[in-house]
Design a protein around this motif. Structure first.
Motif, PDB file in Angstrom:
ATOM      1  N   ASN A 205       2.481  -0.062  23.453  1.00 42.94           N
ATOM      2  CA  ASN A 205       2.680  -1.346  24.115  1.00 42.94           C
ATOM      3  C   ASN A 205       4.071  -1.914  23.855  1.00 42.94           C
ATOM      4  N   GLY A 206       4.852  -1.186  23.047  1.00 46.36           N
ATOM      5  CA  GLY A 206       6.197  -1.627  22.756  1.00 46.36           C
ATOM      6  C   GLY A 206       6.281  -2.771  21.778  1.00 46.36           C
ATOM      7  N   GLU A 207       5.222  -3.025  21.026  1.00 48.45           N
ATOM      8  CA  GLU A 207       5.217  -4.141  20.095  1.00 48.45           C
ATOM      9  C   GLU A 207       5.923  -3.809  18.787  1.00 48.45           C
ATOM     10  N   ILE A 208       5.845  -2.542  18.355  1.00 43.34           N
ATOM     11  CA  ILE A 208       6.541  -2.101  17.135  1.00 43.34           C
ATOM     12  C   ILE A 208       7.191  -0.757  17.402  1.00 43.34           C
ATOM     13  N   THR A 209       8.092  -0.378  16.475  1.00 43.46           N
ATOM     14  CA  THR A 209       8.790   0.906  16.608  1.00 43.46           C
ATOM     15  C   THR A 209       8.146   1.941  15.690  1.00 43.46           C
ATOM     16  N   ILE A 210       8.578   3.210  15.865  1.00 41.37           N
ATOM     17  CA  ILE A 210       8.090   4.291  15.003  1.00 41.37           C
ATOM     18  C   ILE A 210       8.473   4.014  13.550  1.00 41.37           C
ATOM     19  N   GLY A 211       9.665   3.501  13.320  1.00 37.78           N
ATOM     20  CA  GLY A 211      10.093   3.196  11.953  1.00 37.78           C
ATOM     21  C   GLY A 211       9.216   2.139  11.312  1.00 37.78           C
ATOM     22  N   GLU A 212       8.802   1.137  12.111  1.00 35.18           N
ATOM     23  CA  GLU A 212       7.932   0.094  11.574  1.00 35.18           C
ATOM     24  C   GLU A 212       6.550   0.626  11.209  1.00 35.18           C
ATOM     25  N   ILE A 213       6.085   1.659  11.971  1.00 36.03           N
ATOM     26  CA  ILE A 213       4.800   2.291  11.617  1.00 36.03           C
ATOM     27  C   ILE A 213       4.854   2.846  10.207  1.00 36.03           C
ATOM     28  N   THR A 214       5.961   3.535   9.916  1.00 36.23           N
ATOM     29  CA  THR A 214       6.101   4.143   8.578  1.00 36.23           C
ATOM     30  C   THR A 214       6.081   3.064   7.501  1.00 36.23           C
ATOM     31  N   VAL A 215       6.794   1.971   7.738  1.00 42.19           N
ATOM     32  CA  VAL A 215       6.851   0.885   6.750  1.00 42.19           C
ATOM     33  C   VAL A 215       5.474   0.244   6.583  1.00 42.19           C
ATOM     34  N   ILE A 216       4.807  -0.032   7.717  1.00 44.35           N
ATOM     35  CA  ILE A 216       3.496  -0.678   7.649  1.00 44.35           C
ATOM     36  C   ILE A 216       2.494   0.197   6.914  1.00 44.35           C
ATOM     37  N   THR A 217       2.453   1.503   7.263  1.00 40.75           N
ATOM     38  CA  THR A 217       1.518   2.427   6.613  1.00 40.75           C
ATOM     39  C   THR A 217       1.760   2.470   5.110  1.00 40.75           C
ATOM     40  N   PHE A 218       3.036   2.548   4.759  1.00 39.95           N
ATOM     41  CA  PHE A 218       3.376   2.584   3.327  1.00 39.95           C
ATOM     42  C   PHE A 218       2.913   1.311   2.627  1.00 39.95           C
ATOM     43  N   LEU A 219       3.176   0.158   3.263  1.00 42.46           N
ATOM     44  CA  LEU A 219       2.814  -1.111   2.643  1.00 42.46           C
ATOM     45  C   LEU A 219       1.302  -1.286   2.531  1.00 42.46           C
ATOM     46  N   VAL A 220       0.566  -0.828   3.547  1.00 41.57           N
ATOM     47  CA  VAL A 220      -0.892  -0.947   3.506  1.00 41.57           C
ATOM     48  C   VAL A 220      -1.456  -0.230   2.290  1.00 41.57           C
ATOM     49  N   PHE A 221      -1.017   0.987   2.100  1.00 47.26           N
ATOM     50  CA  PHE A 221      -1.567   1.748   0.980  1.00 47.26           C
ATOM     51  C   PHE A 221      -0.980   1.311  -0.362  1.00 47.26           C
ATOM     52  N   GLU A 222       0.211   0.738  -0.333  1.00 42.95           N
ATOM     53  CA  GLU A 222       0.739   0.124  -1.547  1.00 42.95           C
ATOM     54  C   GLU A 222      -0.045  -1.131  -1.918  1.00 42.95           C
ATOM     55  N   PHE A 223      -0.614  -1.803  -0.879  1.00 48.58           N
ATOM     56  CA  PHE A 223      -1.443  -2.976  -1.142  1.00 48.58           C
ATOM     57  C   PHE A 223      -2.818  -2.579  -1.691  1.00 48.58           C
ATOM     58  N   LEU A 224      -3.418  -1.549  -1.106  1.00 47.98           N
ATOM     59  CA  LEU A 224      -4.774  -1.157  -1.499  1.00 47.98           C
ATOM     60  C   LEU A 224      -4.815  -0.439  -2.841  1.00 47.98           C
ATOM     61  N   LYS A 225      -3.808   0.347  -3.109  1.00 52.26           N
ATOM     62  CA  LYS A 225      -3.821   1.162  -4.336  1.00 52.26           C
ATOM     63  C   LYS A 225      -3.962   0.316  -5.601  1.00 52.26           C
ATOM     64  N   PRO A 226      -3.186  -0.742  -5.821  1.00 52.81           N
ATOM     65  CA  PRO A 226      -3.365  -1.538  -7.057  1.00 52.81           C
ATOM     66  C   PRO A 226      -4.706  -2.237  -7.123  1.00 52.81           C
ATOM     67  N   PHE A 227      -5.218  -2.738  -5.957  1.00 48.88           N
ATOM     68  CA  PHE A 227      -6.505  -3.404  -5.990  1.00 48.88           C
ATOM     69  C   PHE A 227      -7.624  -2.437  -6.348  1.00 48.88           C
ATOM     70  N   LYS A 228      -7.548  -1.232  -5.806  1.00 47.85           N
ATOM     71  CA  LYS A 228      -8.551  -0.222  -6.179  1.00 47.85           C
ATOM     72  C   LYS A 228      -8.443   0.104  -7.660  1.00 47.85           C
ATOM     73  N   GLY A 229      -7.196   0.156  -8.141  1.00 50.96           N
ATOM     74  CA  GLY A 229      -7.007   0.435  -9.560  1.00 50.96           C
ATOM     75  C   GLY A 229      -7.623  -0.631 -10.446  1.00 50.96           C
ATOM     76  N   VAL A 230      -7.458  -1.907 -10.049  1.00 51.46           N
ATOM     77  CA  VAL A 230      -8.039  -3.009 -10.822  1.00 51.46           C
ATOM     78  C   VAL A 230      -9.555  -2.911 -10.813  1.00 51.46           C
ATOM     79  N   MET A 231     -10.156  -2.667  -9.645  1.00 55.97           N
ATOM     80  CA  MET A 231     -11.607  -2.554  -9.542  1.00 55.97           C
ATOM     81  C   MET A 231     -12.129  -1.411 -10.405  1.00 55.97           C
ATOM     82  N   GLU A 232     -11.454  -0.275 -10.315  1.00 53.95           N
ATOM     83  CA  GLU A 232     -11.889   0.886 -11.107  1.00 53.95           C
ATOM     84  C   GLU A 232     -11.747   0.609 -12.599  1.00 53.95           C
ATOM     85  N   MET A 233     -10.690  -0.108 -12.972  1.00 53.15           N
ATOM     86  CA  MET A 233     -10.473  -0.427 -14.378  1.00 53.15           C
ATOM     87  C   MET A 233     -11.586  -1.346 -14.901  1.00 53.15           C
ATOM     88  N   ILE A 234     -11.934  -2.339 -14.084  1.00 52.19           N
ATOM     89  CA  ILE A 234     -13.000  -3.261 -14.485  1.00 52.19           C
ATOM     90  C   ILE A 234     -14.327  -2.529 -14.632  1.00 52.19           C
TER      91      ILE A 234
END
Length: 473
Positions: free
Chosen positions: A167-196
């Protein structure tokens, strides 16, 4: 009181000695709190960046994270219960093994080897079935609904990003950044849950420890209870009623007085409550009604340790701890001097026995020691005498001895009771005729009391017991 010995052994060894307690608590204090702080910081930064680049992706991630957190909580609560059940099952297995080992002689004597095998293998089989449940829980945690949610998120993020690119809303480069950030967001939260959750698992032994520590003793000193002064030895049971369970009263309106320095023998039919009287006197239990008095002091009102320290007890079968003769006798008074130790050994007629040993007082005793029943009981007498008690209690001290050993031990008891207030429980009547008075316990109380001759004339119960034992010879 009703917990099996094997279970108590497991809780006080496997649970208390479990390294998970120390690694869990220590790790939480030294390392985990820093990891949690770092994870929250990383998650906050990445969440801010995602919201800045594409807020709709943030909503998507949030919609994933909430059900994932709930499922993790539910799963780990169930998994924790399984772990708790595992501990319970292990302690049951421990208790069965303890019973088999402790009762090995009886098992062999009654030819119950196969019964013991079936009992132990039965609980092993149950353990195996439970292990399959454990494996299923582990698989479910690794491959179950939480894994499905991960797959949905992975595919969902890529599909969403692909639609926005088309739809032309984002670029291919932004996909890479978004994907990276999503999993960077989830990884620490999963780590905290697993630690608890990991921390919760590690604290299971601690929870079981706390269960034991939270047990409230039935017998406790009153707040600010006074200590007893040096005793004279006057003992009184006043209107005492007691039953181990409320429905079955063993002693009902018992009244018994013992003067200082007097030796009283307690006799009567089996189950009449003779040993219960000593249990009440030692305050192993409290009467349901009435009072147990020593020199006029109610045992409930004074500091128990100050009373026990002035009391000496010899049980049916003296328990020998793994240690030397010296250590076993000094168990009665851990801080006594050598002169007092030797005096107690002499008074208990143990001097010849000690002299015959290769290392004297430092001869090792314990399980498998070649020592006679009479010698064990004399060690018990010395252990009681070393603390200079004002009251001596003998609970069937010759129950496991032959006639000759019984005769020698009772001569020692007769000698040591001359200067103490003493209670002697005996199922045999002939060895206790030296007592100042003999109390016949029957029908929940004191049937009568007197000398041997008086009881033969005035007590049918005593006369019948005497006649049965004489005819038995």
């Amino acid at each position: 009181r009703n917990r099996p010995i094997g279970e108590n052994m497991y809780r006080t060894s496997e649970d208390i000695g479990n390294e998970d307690i120390y690694s869990g608590l220590t790790g939480m204090v030294t390392d985990d709190w820093m990891e949690i702080f770092e994870a929250i910081y990383r998650a906050a930064i990445t969440a801010l960046l995602i919201s800045t680049i594409e807020p709709r992706i943030g909503i998507w991630v949030f919609c994933y994270f909430v059900p994932w957190s709930i499922m993790v909580q539910k799963y780990n609560t169930w998994y924790k219960q399984l772990k708790f059940d595992d501990k319970t099952l292990s302690q049951e297995r421990y208790a069965v093994m303890r019973d088999i080992v402790a009762g090995l002689k009886n098992i062999k004597a009654f030819g119950r080897k196969r019964w013991a095998e079936h009992r132990y293998f039965g609980i092993l089989n149950f353990t195996q079935r439970w292990h399959y449940k454990w494996l299923w829980a582990q698989w479910l945690g690794a491959q179950g609904p939480m894994k499905i949610l991960d797959i949905i998120l992975n595919r969902g993020v890529f599909i969403w990003c692909a639609i926005m690119v088309m739809n032309g809303e984002i670029t291919i480069g932004e996909i890479t950044v978004i994907t990276f950030l999503v999993f960077e967001f989830l990884k620490p939260f999963k780590g905290v849950m697993e630690m608890i959750q990991r921390f919760r698992m590690k604290l299971i032994p601690a929870e079981r420890m706390i269960q034991v520590m939270d047990e409230i003793p039935e017998i406790q000193d009153k707040p600010n209870a006074p200590s007893l002064p040096p005793l004279k030895g006057d003992v009184e049971f006043r209107n005492v009623r007691f039953g181990y369970i409320p429905e079955r009263v063993i002693l009902n309106n018992l009244n018994l007085k013992v003067r200082a320095g007097e030796t009283i023998a307690l006799v009567g039919p089996s189950g009449a409550g003779k040993s219960t009287i000593l249990n009440l006197f030692l305050r192993l239990a409290d009467p349901d009604a009435g009072q147990v008095l020593i020199d006029g002091y109610n045992l409930k009102d004074i500091r128990l340790k100050s009373f026990i320290e002035q009391t000496g007890v010899v049980l049916q079968d003296t328990f020998l701890f793994s240690g030397t003769i010296r250590e076993n006798v000094m168990y009665g008074d851990l801080y006594t001097d050598e002169a007092n130790l030797l005096a107690a050994i002499e008074e208990a007629d143990l001097s010849d026995f000690v002299a015959e040993q290769p290392d004297g007082l430092d001869t090792w005793l314990g399980e498998g020691t070649n020592i006679s029943g009479g010698q064990k009981q004399r060690l018990g007498i010395a252990r009681a005498l070393i603390r200079h008690p004002k009251v001596l209690l003998f609970d069937e001290p010759t129950a496991h001895l032959d006639v000759q050993s019984e005769h020698h031990v009772m001569k020692t008891i007769q000698k040591v009771t001359r200067t103490h207030s003493s209670f002697i429980i005996s199922h045999r009547l002939s060895p206790i005729q030296f007592a100042d008075r003999i109390a016949v316990i029957a029908n929940g109380g004191l049937e009568t009391i007197g000398t041997h001759k008086e009881l033969l004339a005035n007590s049918k119960i005593y006369a019948d017991l005497w006649r049965e034992q004489e005819e038995g010879h």
